[in-house]
Each structure stands twice: as structure tokens, then as C-alpha cells.
Write an enzyme that holds these catalytic residues in place. Structure first.
Site, PDB file in Angstrom:
ATOM      1  N   ARG A  37       0.812  -1.210   0.000  1.00  0.00           N
ATOM      2  CA  ARG A  37       0.000   0.000   0.000  1.00  0.00           C
ATOM      3  C   ARG A  37       0.853   1.271   0.000  1.00  0.00           C
ATOM      4  O   ARG A  37       0.422   2.309  -0.513  1.00  0.00           O
ATOM      5  CB  ARG A  37      -0.959  -0.011   1.197  1.00  0.00           C
ATOM      6  CG  ARG A  37      -2.151  -0.921   0.919  1.00  0.00           C
ATOM      7  CD  ARG A  37      -3.119  -0.999   2.070  1.00  0.00           C
ATOM      8  NE  ARG A  37      -4.407  -1.540   1.622  1.00  0.00           N
ATOM      9  CZ  ARG A  37      -5.332  -2.004   2.433  1.00  0.00           C
ATOM     10  NH1 ARG A  37      -5.139  -2.009   3.736  1.00  0.00           N
ATOM     11  NH2 ARG A  37      -6.464  -2.471   1.956  1.00  0.00           N
ATOM     12  N   LYS A 202     -15.325 -13.931   5.322  1.00  0.00           N
ATOM     13  CA  LYS A 202     -16.458 -13.074   5.706  1.00  0.00           C
ATOM     14  C   LYS A 202     -17.676 -13.461   4.882  1.00  0.00           C
ATOM     15  O   LYS A 202     -18.099 -12.750   3.976  1.00  0.00           O
ATOM     16  CB  LYS A 202     -16.101 -11.609   5.471  1.00  0.00           C
ATOM     17  CG  LYS A 202     -14.934 -11.133   6.326  1.00  0.00           C
ATOM     18  CD  LYS A 202     -14.585  -9.706   5.934  1.00  0.00           C
ATOM     19  CE  LYS A 202     -13.152  -9.356   6.264  1.00  0.00           C
ATOM     20  NZ  LYS A 202     -12.622  -8.299   5.389  1.00  0.00           N
ATOM     21  N   GLY A 360      -7.525  -7.354   0.892  1.00  0.00           N
ATOM     22  CA  GLY A 360      -6.272  -7.299   1.641  1.00  0.00           C
ATOM     23  C   GLY A 360      -5.609  -8.659   1.762  1.00  0.00           C
ATOM     24  O   GLY A 360      -4.420  -8.822   1.441  1.00  0.00           O
ATOM     25  N   GLY A 384     -13.000  -4.340   0.784  1.00  0.00           N
ATOM     26  CA  GLY A 384     -14.391  -3.903   0.965  1.00  0.00           C
ATOM     27  C   GLY A 384     -14.782  -2.885  -0.094  1.00  0.00           C
ATOM     28  O   GLY A 384     -15.874  -2.952  -0.670  1.00  0.00           O
TER      29      GLY A 384
HETATM   30  P1  ADP Z   1      -9.949 -10.572   1.712  1.00  0.00           P
HETATM   31  O1  ADP Z   1      -9.179  -9.850   2.790  1.00  0.00           O
HETATM   32  O2  ADP Z   1      -9.094 -10.907   0.549  1.00  0.00           O
HETATM   33  O3  ADP Z   1     -11.205  -9.854   1.347  1.00  0.00           O
HETATM   34  P2  ADP Z   1     -11.237 -12.298   3.673  1.00  0.00           P
HETATM   35  O4  ADP Z   1     -10.799 -11.336   4.726  1.00  0.00           O
HETATM   36  O5  ADP Z   1     -12.669 -12.415   3.391  1.00  0.00           O
HETATM   37  O6  ADP Z   1     -10.412 -12.007   2.313  1.00  0.00           O
HETATM   38  O7  ADP Z   1     -10.772 -13.777   4.030  1.00  0.00           O
HETATM   39  C1  ADP Z   1      -9.446 -14.127   4.262  1.00  0.00           C
HETATM   40  C2  ADP Z   1      -9.358 -15.268   5.244  1.00  0.00           C
HETATM   41  O8  ADP Z   1     -10.211 -16.336   4.881  1.00  0.00           O
HETATM   42  C3  ADP Z   1      -7.976 -15.853   5.336  1.00  0.00           C
HETATM   43  O9  ADP Z   1      -7.411 -15.471   6.567  1.00  0.00           O
HETATM   44  C4  ADP Z   1      -8.214 -17.364   5.236  1.00  0.00           C
HETATM   45  O10 ADP Z   1      -7.485 -18.095   6.205  1.00  0.00           O
HETATM   46  C5  ADP Z   1      -9.693 -17.493   5.501  1.00  0.00           C
HETATM   47  N1  ADP Z   1     -10.306 -18.720   4.949  1.00  0.00           N
HETATM   48  C6  ADP Z   1     -10.330 -19.136   3.663  1.00  0.00           C
HETATM   49  N2  ADP Z   1     -10.914 -20.344   3.557  1.00  0.00           N
HETATM   50  C7  ADP Z   1     -11.283 -20.711   4.801  1.00  0.00           C
HETATM   51  C8  ADP Z   1     -11.930 -21.867   5.365  1.00  0.00           C
HETATM   52  N3  ADP Z   1     -12.303 -22.885   4.608  1.00  0.00           N
HETATM   53  N4  ADP Z   1     -12.131 -21.880   6.698  1.00  0.00           N
HETATM   54  C9  ADP Z   1     -11.734 -20.857   7.473  1.00  0.00           C
HETATM   55  N5  ADP Z   1     -11.130 -19.742   7.014  1.00  0.00           N
HETATM   56  C10 ADP Z   1     -10.906 -19.668   5.699  1.00  0.00           C
HETATM   57 MG    MG Z   2      -9.487  -9.717   4.920  1.00  0.00          MG
END
Ligand code: ADP
Ligand code: MG
Length: 405
Positions: A37, A202, A360, A384
Site C-alpha cells: 500500500r 467473511k 487485503g 471492501g
Molecule cells: P480478503 O481480505 O481478501 O477480502 P477475507 O478477509 O474475506 O479475504 O478472508 C481471508 C481469510 O479467509 C484468510 O485469513 C483465510 O485463512 C480465511 N479462509 C479461507 N478459507 C477458509 C476456510 N475454509 N475456513 C476458514 N477460514 C478460511
Molecule cells: Mg481480509
């Protein structure tokens, strides 16, 4: 109306330019673990320095409680910025107080300052318009114009993102301009087939995205934590995997809508089931309709997509001309559960068209897994913010710069 860009501000030589950047980097024990960033903010800062502007960079970092908290100081970021610019950067130990005023008064043309974390001031994120406005006025007193370039926060109605832009002549910086350009191509004129890959943790946040994208895309691939809610909606047992019981009906609705509209909803055919949530947990691949038929039974936890799914997803991604990906396919932070994310990232690098990674953790994942930013069409600095953009929501930090969704 179109986004007001830097050139709309005229010559900035000698002007005090407040640049709202997103320096919200991951820190571990005061050390920056991913400076993506900070790098993303360089083009705008360099352009302003080149014009002889007096650059005052402001940002948030983490979620301090509206008061100073050393753990969230921007001091290490100011140091990193100085290294990347190869020029001195003056740091103010407060945001609008005596230190900031002194630093700004002492800035020469073409020099750069970083002020302390915006969120050390309760006014930055206050819900009360008057409280936010009062803090924005204090910020406005430090500058002549505002360049807004913190894409990661444009979906937030916060003092430095929104109110400040009403008080000073304002325009978008080069990063926001680029983010909006790429994401707008995804919403308005995607080359087809257009595939969206969703994962992460999420789940309830991201289900809304599916609803909005269904009418716009050709394929939706579902991995990460939310895949288990989809498999459960199809009647499968998922053990102790992430599951949003109260979303099952909604998800069944999405499955039906996708079928009606001819949108290909690509769901996993297998998953990696683990004995527990740990890096060294025993694990085994199980078919989607038999996730509880492993040695772990109903206490197994799905932590990644399986190799069959990864292959299916990779083929669907490579076939597409436009791909947007948000959310890791599994718990990539643990090596044993990173394979699905790595395969999907690899497939994105092979897309003959536009591939975009947003979020992120997703951006951190591709770098951690050894990919280069240049292998993707675009890596969005906002998770987001990029999702809300694709959902067609109105983003206050963009609207105030003239943008209309
Ligand atoms: P981003 O930041 O890219 O938007 P998120 O914050 O939604 O993504 O999700 C990231 C997290 O999702 C990671 O820390 C990863 O460990 C978790 N994750 C992915 N698949 C699973 C799963 N099957 N069970 C639990 N956590 C998961
Ligand atoms: Mg995230």
C-alpha cells in the site's frame, strides 16, 4: 459525472497539498510485513513532489480507539516512505496539533511530510456529522487543496475521506483514478466470458455480492469458507467447517436464480478436511458429498478446496476473458491448506484478458505464495471498497470527487 482528476487542480507548485493515502499496512512488532500500500501511493506523491507541491500525507492505520496508541503509529510507515522515495520525510507526532502545524509550516516546495494516524482523533470516524466536520475543519486548516488517493477507504463516510473534500478544492489521485478505471471496466463493459471467484472468511458480507453479480456475470466460482454454506444448501453434511445456517435459504435462492439466468455457478466437488484448525493438523481430501466420511467424521473441518475443485476452477478461470477474484480459497496462511489458493492464483496469471485480484488478504496471499504483482492485470488495494464498487453501491469517498456509479 466523471471523477475529478489531478490536472483539474491546476498548478500545485508551492501549494500545501493534503494527500489522503491508505498507509494501512500489516505490521508485526512494529515492522511492516507487506508494503504494497505504501508503494501504491508513490505515483501520486512523486507527481506532486515533481510539481513542487508541499506534500502532507495523511492516513489511518489499524483501528485505534479515537486516541493515540503507539502500536498504531505511522512512524514506521514514514520511514519506509522515505526509503522508497529516497528523500527525507518529516513526521509529525500528531495529526492536527502543535507538531503537525509546525511540520507543515516548515515544509519547503517539493518536500514531504507524514502526519500521525488520523484515527488517533475520534472525529475521523465519528457518526455525528458535526463532530466529523469539526475535525475535517482542523485538517483543512493545514492545506490548500486535497488529493484523495486512499482507495481502501472510499466506501467510508469519514472526515478525511468525505467531509474534508467539501472544505478544500479536491480531486482524485492517480491510484484512485486507476482503481476506478479498472473496476468500472468490470462493471460496465467486461469482455466475456466474465468470471468472479469468491472465497475468504467473511461469508455473510460476500453473499450480498453474489446477489448483485448474478445478473452481470457468466460464471461464479465459490471457494473459501463460504463454500460449505453452499454445499450444506445442496443437502451435504459439512462437519465443523464454517457454516452460516441462517443463510441456507438465501443461498438456495442464489442457486435457483443462477440456474434461471443461465449463470454457471461452479461449486466445489471436493475439499480438504482437517482434524482441526492448526497448521500441523492431519488432513485428507474428501468428495463434496462425503465430507463427514473421513477418519475425522463429523468433527472434520474443511480448510481448503480439494485438487479436483482446483482443477475445475483453474479451467473455468483460464476460459474467461475477465476475472475478478476476492477471498483466498482456503486457510493459505498454513502451508498445508494453501494449494487451492495457489492453483487459482496461477490460473489468474494465465488469463488471456483482464484479471483482477481484490482484497487485503487475497493480495497478501498472492505475494506470499511467490507471485509478482505484474502477473495480474490489477491488484486492488481495497477489499471492501472494490466489492462495494462491483455491487454498484454508492461510495461516499468517490461521489464527493464527482464520481457517479
Ligand atoms: P480478503 O481480505 O481478501 O477480502 P477475507 O478477509 O474475506 O479475504 O478472508 C481471508 C481469510 O479467509 C484468510 O485469513 C483465510 O485463512 C480465511 N479462509 C479461507 N478459507 C477458509 C476456510 N475454509 N475456513 C476458514 N477460514 C478460511
Ligand atoms: Mg481480509
Amino acid at each position: 459525472m466523471a471523477l475529478r482528476t489531478l490536472d483539474s487542480l491546476g498548478s500545485l507548485a508551492g501549494k500545501r497539498v493534503i494527500v489522503r493515502v491508505d498507509f494501512n499496512v500489516p505490521l508485526k512488532d512494529g515492522v511492516i510485513t507487506d508494503d504494497g500500500r505504501v508503494r501504491a501511493a508513490l505515483p501520486t506523491i512523486t507527481a506532486l513532489v515533481g510539481q513542487g507541491a508541499r506534500v502532507i500525507a495523511v492516513s489511518h492505520l489499524g483501528r485505534p480507539d479515537g486516541a493515540p496508541d503507539a502500536k498504531y503509529s505511522l512512524a514506521p510507515v514514514a520511514e519506509r516512505l522515505a526509503e522508497l522515495l529516497d528523500a527525507p520525510v518529516v513526521f509529525a507526532s500528531d495529526t492536527v496539533g502543535a507538531s503537525a502545524q509546525e511540520v507543515v509550516a516548515g515544509l519547503g516546495d517539493g518536500q514531504v511530510a507524514v502526519l500521525e494516524n488520523l484515527r488517533f482523533n475520534a472525529g475521523e470516524t465519528a457518526k455525528d456529522d458535526a463532530v466529523r466536520g469539526a475535525f475535517a475543519a482542523e485538517l483543512a486548516a493545514l492545506g490548500d487543496v486535497l488529493v484523495s488517493d486512499g482507495f481502501g477507504v472510499v466506501h467510508r463516510k469519514q472526515a478525511s475521506v468525505y467531509d474534508l473534500a467539501e472544505l478544500l478544492p479536491s480531486a482524485a489521485g492517480l491510484l484512485i483514478e486507476k482503481e476506478v478505471d479498472v473496476l468500472d471496466r468490470l462493471t460496465e463493459r467486461p469482455e466475456r466470458p466474465y468470471a468472479v471467484v469468491l472465497g475468504g472468511s467473511k461469508v455473510s458480507d460476500k453473499l450480498g455480492v453474489i446477489e448483485h453479480l448474478l445478473p452481470r456475470v457468466d460464471k461464479i466460482l465459490v471457494g473459501g469458507g463460504m463454500l460449505f454454506t453452499f454445499l450444506a444448501a445442496q443437502g451435504h453434511k459439512v462437519g465443523k467447517s464454517l457454516l452460516e445456517e441462517d443463510q441456507l435459504d438465501t443461498v438456495r435462492g442464489y442457486i435457483a436464480t443462477a440456474a434461471e439466468r443461465g449463470v454457471e455457478l461452479v461449486l466445489p466437488v471436493d475439499a480438504v478436511m482437517a482434524a482441526g484448525f492448526a497448521a500441523d493438523a492431519a488432513h485428507v481430501v474428501a468428495p463434496a458429498d462425503a465430507l463427514e466420511d473421513t477418519e475425522f467424521g463429523a468433527s472434520g473441518m474443511g480448510l481448503d478446496i480439494g485438487p479436483g475443485t482446483a482443477k475445475l476452477f483453474a479451467a473455468a478461470i483460464r476460459d474467461a476473458k475477465t476475472v475478478f477474484w476476492n477471498g483466498p480459497m482456503g486457510v493459505f496462511e498454513m502451508a498445508a491448506f494453501a494449494a487451492g489458493t495457489k492453483d487459482v492464483a496461477q490460473a489468474l496469471t494465465e488469463v488471456d484478458g483482464l484479471s483482477v485480484v481484490g482484497g487485503g488478504d487475497s493480495a497478501a496471499a498472492v505475494r506470499q505464495l511467490g507471485f509478482d504483482d505484474e502477473q495480474f492485470g490489477h491488484i486492488s488495494t481495497g477489499g471492501g471498497a472494490s466489492l462495494e464498487f462491483l455491487e454498484g453501491k454508492k461510495l461516499p469517498g468517490l461521489e464527493i470527487l464527482g464520481w457517479e456509479a
